[in-house]
Scaffold this active site. Sequence first.
Site, PDB file in Angstrom:
ATOM      1  N   GLY A  39       1.239  -1.451  -0.118  1.00  0.00           N
ATOM      2  CA  GLY A  39       0.138   0.017  -0.039  1.00  0.00           C
ATOM      3  C   GLY A  39       0.821   1.550  -0.034  1.00  0.00           C
ATOM      4  O   GLY A  39       2.426   1.292   0.994  1.00  0.00           O
ATOM      5  N   LYS A 230      10.340  12.613  -9.632  1.00  0.00           N
ATOM      6  CA  LYS A 230      10.685  10.863  -9.241  1.00  0.00           C
ATOM      7  C   LYS A 230      11.394  10.166 -10.913  1.00  0.00           C
ATOM      8  O   LYS A 230      10.058  10.784 -11.544  1.00  0.00           O
ATOM      9  CB  LYS A 230       9.871  10.027  -8.550  1.00  0.00           C
ATOM     10  CG  LYS A 230       9.525  10.847  -7.329  1.00  0.00           C
ATOM     11  CD  LYS A 230       8.882   9.524  -6.921  1.00  0.00           C
ATOM     12  CE  LYS A 230       7.401   9.328  -7.143  1.00  0.00           C
ATOM     13  NZ  LYS A 230       6.759   8.862  -5.999  1.00  0.00           N
ATOM     14  N   GLY A 261       9.019   4.346  -6.009  1.00  0.00           N
ATOM     15  CA  GLY A 261       8.638   5.696  -5.226  1.00  0.00           C
ATOM     16  C   GLY A 261       8.489   6.172  -3.937  1.00  0.00           C
ATOM     17  O   GLY A 261       8.475   6.821  -3.645  1.00  0.00           O
ATOM     18  N   ASP A 262       7.899   4.827  -3.732  1.00  0.00           N
ATOM     19  CA  ASP A 262       7.386   4.673  -1.501  1.00  0.00           C
ATOM     20  C   ASP A 262       8.538   5.209  -0.811  1.00  0.00           C
ATOM     21  O   ASP A 262       8.675   6.029  -0.145  1.00  0.00           O
ATOM     22  CB  ASP A 262       6.210   3.949  -1.354  1.00  0.00           C
ATOM     23  CG  ASP A 262       4.836   3.633  -2.644  1.00  0.00           C
ATOM     24  OD1 ASP A 262       4.443   4.785  -2.739  1.00  0.00           O
ATOM     25  OD2 ASP A 262       4.468   2.987  -2.742  1.00  0.00           O
TER      26      ASP A 262
END
Length: 320
Positions: A39, A230, A261-262
């Site tokens: 998530g 990014k 990315g997280d």
Amino acid sequence: MKEDKKWDVLTYGETMAVFLPEQKQRLRYVDTFKKGVAGAESNVAIGVTKLGHSSCWISKVGDDELGEYILKEIRGEGVDVTAVTKEDKAPTGLMIKQFGPMNETSVFYYRKNSAASTLSSKDVRSDHIRAARIVHITGVTSALSDSCAEMNYEIASIAKKAGVSLSFDPNIRLKLWDKEKANRALIPLLELCDIVEMGIDEAEILLGTDRTDEIIRILRKMNIKKIAIKMGSAGAIVADTNCVYKIPAYKVSAVDNIGAGDAFVAGFLCGIIEKKELDICGKMGALMGAQAVTAAGDIEGLPDRRKLNMLMDGIQSIHR
């Protein structure tokens, strides 16, 4: 006197159980899977705790075994999950990954009408938001349902009024909605943000350009104070109201690109919390993102603080 805060980062959003195939082939030929959690927002929360800061993740899970598993795993990573509620009329969301022979990753969602899709403005408490240094949200949540989109806007509005820094990653998933709907829901969020982390493709959808100088100009005009663009294997560009820095990508052997990315966001936000120079914040993000792709799963490759410091100092640990 410094204001006392309960959490360094507070996040809202859906976390799913994920099944990771143990063979690199089409799912129809896979026999065994490993279970994990996935998530965008909880990935960031976990990345933050790994770097020694406090975080809280707020969501809904089904009153089922997968929901219990998610709570156990995220709690075990040191994230505060006490505000997560269980929904007995909707299941926990599920995601299945598919790994190809060239390390390409495909994702299949089973999250329609999930417990988290029932999140709404009623699940937002202003005291939670005021207890955080940074509140982080993503566009994935807005894509789940109209009530989730309303919740994200409510979170952003409360943070703005309370003077709490709002971090936003558009994280546009076109499997969940189309570009037009994404635009309508996410542009109003951008206008309330202090910190934005986005990809080039997302900037093209939301801002109408893929030129980094134009992206920065537009976001600055919207009074966004810290910007990260990014660019995956091409690195990243970070900017504030005065400076722009090009951050190189760090070369690693990629196993699973989802979650990078997280991880970048977690490193970038930790740098901001620590009041590092902007280029250092960007390098922390890039290193976290690079390490994330070295293992199957969204969080399994994330380094702890000791390892990140070694990487930042250019030191490689030798195990004998």
